[in-house]
Design a protein around this motif. Structure first.
Motif, PDB file in Angstrom:
ATOM      1  N   SER A  13       7.856  -1.056   7.985  1.00 36.82           N
ATOM      2  CA  SER A  13       7.403   0.084   7.186  1.00 36.82           C
ATOM      3  C   SER A  13       5.918   0.372   7.392  1.00 36.82           C
ATOM      4  N   HIS A  71       5.653  -5.405  -0.922  1.00 39.10           N
ATOM      5  CA  HIS A  71       6.840  -5.027  -0.158  1.00 39.10           C
ATOM      6  C   HIS A  71       8.011  -5.917  -0.519  1.00 39.10           C
ATOM      7  N   LYS A 119       9.049  12.044   3.637  1.00 37.57           N
ATOM      8  CA  LYS A 119       8.615  10.996   2.715  1.00 37.57           C
ATOM      9  C   LYS A 119       7.088  11.017   2.554  1.00 37.57           C
ATOM     10  N   HIS A 127       9.717  -3.994   3.645  1.00 37.61           N
ATOM     11  CA  HIS A 127       9.863  -2.584   3.250  1.00 37.61           C
ATOM     12  C   HIS A 127       8.872  -2.278   2.134  1.00 37.61           C
ATOM     13  N   LEU A 128       7.976  -1.373   2.421  1.00 41.77           N
ATOM     14  CA  LEU A 128       6.835  -1.090   1.563  1.00 41.77           C
ATOM     15  C   LEU A 128       7.264  -0.582   0.191  1.00 41.77           C
ATOM     16  N   GLU A 143      12.842   8.659  10.738  1.00 39.50           N
ATOM     17  CA  GLU A 143      13.410   7.866   9.647  1.00 39.50           C
ATOM     18  C   GLU A 143      12.611   8.022   8.351  1.00 39.50           C
ATOM     19  N   TYR A 144      11.355   8.476   8.456  1.00 38.04           N
ATOM     20  CA  TYR A 144      10.513   8.673   7.271  1.00 38.04           C
ATOM     21  C   TYR A 144      10.180  10.145   7.053  1.00 38.04           C
ATOM     22  N   SER A 176       6.316   5.413   1.241  1.00 38.91           N
ATOM     23  CA  SER A 176       7.496   4.957   1.974  1.00 38.91           C
ATOM     24  C   SER A 176       7.100   4.222   3.246  1.00 38.91           C
ATOM     25  N   ALA A 177       5.977   4.638   3.840  1.00 35.18           N
ATOM     26  CA  ALA A 177       5.512   4.021   5.089  1.00 35.18           C
ATOM     27  C   ALA A 177       4.019   4.249   5.243  1.00 35.18           C
ATOM     28  N   HIS A 221       9.334   6.123  15.058  1.00 34.66           N
ATOM     29  CA  HIS A 221       9.760   5.820  13.693  1.00 34.66           C
ATOM     30  C   HIS A 221       9.753   7.020  12.753  1.00 34.66           C
ATOM     31  N   CYS A 228       5.067  -6.424   7.106  1.00 31.23           N
ATOM     32  CA  CYS A 228       5.580  -5.049   7.159  1.00 31.23           C
ATOM     33  C   CYS A 228       5.441  -4.405   8.541  1.00 31.23           C
ATOM     34  N   VAL A 246       3.731   9.372   3.003  1.00 29.49           N
ATOM     35  CA  VAL A 246       3.243   8.372   3.950  1.00 29.49           C
ATOM     36  C   VAL A 246       1.723   8.282   3.903  1.00 29.49           C
TER      37      VAL A 246
END
Length: 302
Positions: free
Chosen positions: A127, A202, A142, A206-207, A138-139, A221-222, A135, A123, A144
């Motif tokens: 993610s 994952h 979300k 992708h987590l 993009e998250y 999400s990350a 990064h 990952c 995290v």
């Protein structure tokens, strides 16, 4: 052949330095092992004109542009050692090849020390990420997680809260924070969980969720990870270059290390880890090396 400059490392910083030198008609050699730290990252961000491009695409474009300068040569290989010689420096590759140059630029990057968590490697850079500037967008918004020592976690938490409102810090005892820090985290609803992460589930990096030591599963999400690191190459030890208290190569404003004739650029000397910073520092290192070489003939005039 005696090169004006040998650049060890051919990613963004090294290629940027090579362009400065190629445009200055300096005979330059770029030695690169072809293992950039972001090779698993699908997209690069926060770099003007290249936002959202795969890192390998940016590197290929950069290398093609640098290769257009006749004075820049490339060799694939790992620089195993270096030493001072009468003409400047000698660099030996694992293959046994030896090259000499009047100056050296270290663009060797760093190596992240990945924890032994199942799924972490797969990952990493996808993610499980290191930088909210590279990064975070993009998250945004979300849920995290944050895996970092207390001081680093408290530094990153406000940046992550700027991008969303659901942040959980893992593998840190609440008592590791000061009362003021813990109060600030609680007021912003940042959760602090002391349990260790033992696995990351994952799909192709992708987590999906994480498994904690107590058997609990949590979906994110990350995960942001502030990891320990070491220099990407031990070659600075051969040359005697000093490190700072954080483990980065010491450089001045012109990317000069503590050793005369040796410059450094990119992640190995800059805590702000990004493509933009690597390119900027490489540009300076190349220009500074060229300036030193240009001034040398004047020093012999009595």
């Amino acid at each position: 052949m005696l090169y004006d400059v040998i650049i060890i490392g051919g990613s963004y910083a090294g290629l940027s330095a090579a362009m400065s030198l190629g445009r200055s008609l300096r005979k330059t050699l770029v030695i690169d092992a072809g293992k950039p730290c972001n090779r698993q990252t699908p997209y690069s961000h926060n770099f003007l004109t290249q936002d959202g491009k795969p890192p390998s695409d940016i590197t290929l474009l950069a290398k093609n542009q640098v290769a257009a300068y006749d004075d820049v040569d490339f060799v694939d290989g790992y620089a195993a050692s270096a030493k001072s010689v009468e003409s400047g420096f000698s660099v030996s590759l694992e293959s046994g090849e030896v090259f000499q140059g009047k100056r050296i630029i270290l663009a060797t990057g760093i190596k992240d020390s990945l924890p032994e968590i199942l799924g972490f490697q797969e990952c990493w850079g996808i993610s499980v990420i290191h930088c909210p500037y590279c990064h975070g967008y993009e998250y945004r918004g979300k849920k995290v997680g944050l895996l970092a020592p207390p001081e680093r976690a408290f530094h990153l938490a406000p940046l992550l809260l700027n991008l969303g409102n659901d942040v959980t810090i893992f593998q840190v005892e609440p008592s590791s924070f000061t009362k003021e820090q813990l109060k600030a985290l609680h007021q912003r609803n940042v959760k602090v969980v002391s349990h260790s992460i033992i696995a990351i589930n994952h799909r192709d990096g992708h987590l999906d969720n994480i498994l904690l030591y107590n058997g609990e599963k949590k979906s994110f999400s990350a995960i942001y990870a502030g990891l320990p690191f070491e220099q990407g190459s031990p070659i600075h030890l051969d040359l005697g270059c000093e490190l700072d208290e954080q483990g980065y190569l010491k450089t001045d404003h012109f990317q000069k290390t503590s050793v005369a004739g040796v410059f450094a650029c990119g992640d190995n000397c800059i805590p702000m880890r990004s493509v933009a910073q690597a390119v900027a520092s490489g540009n300076i290192a190349g220009a500074a090396a060229n300036m030193e070489l240009s001034q040398e003939p004047f020093k012999t005039i009595s």
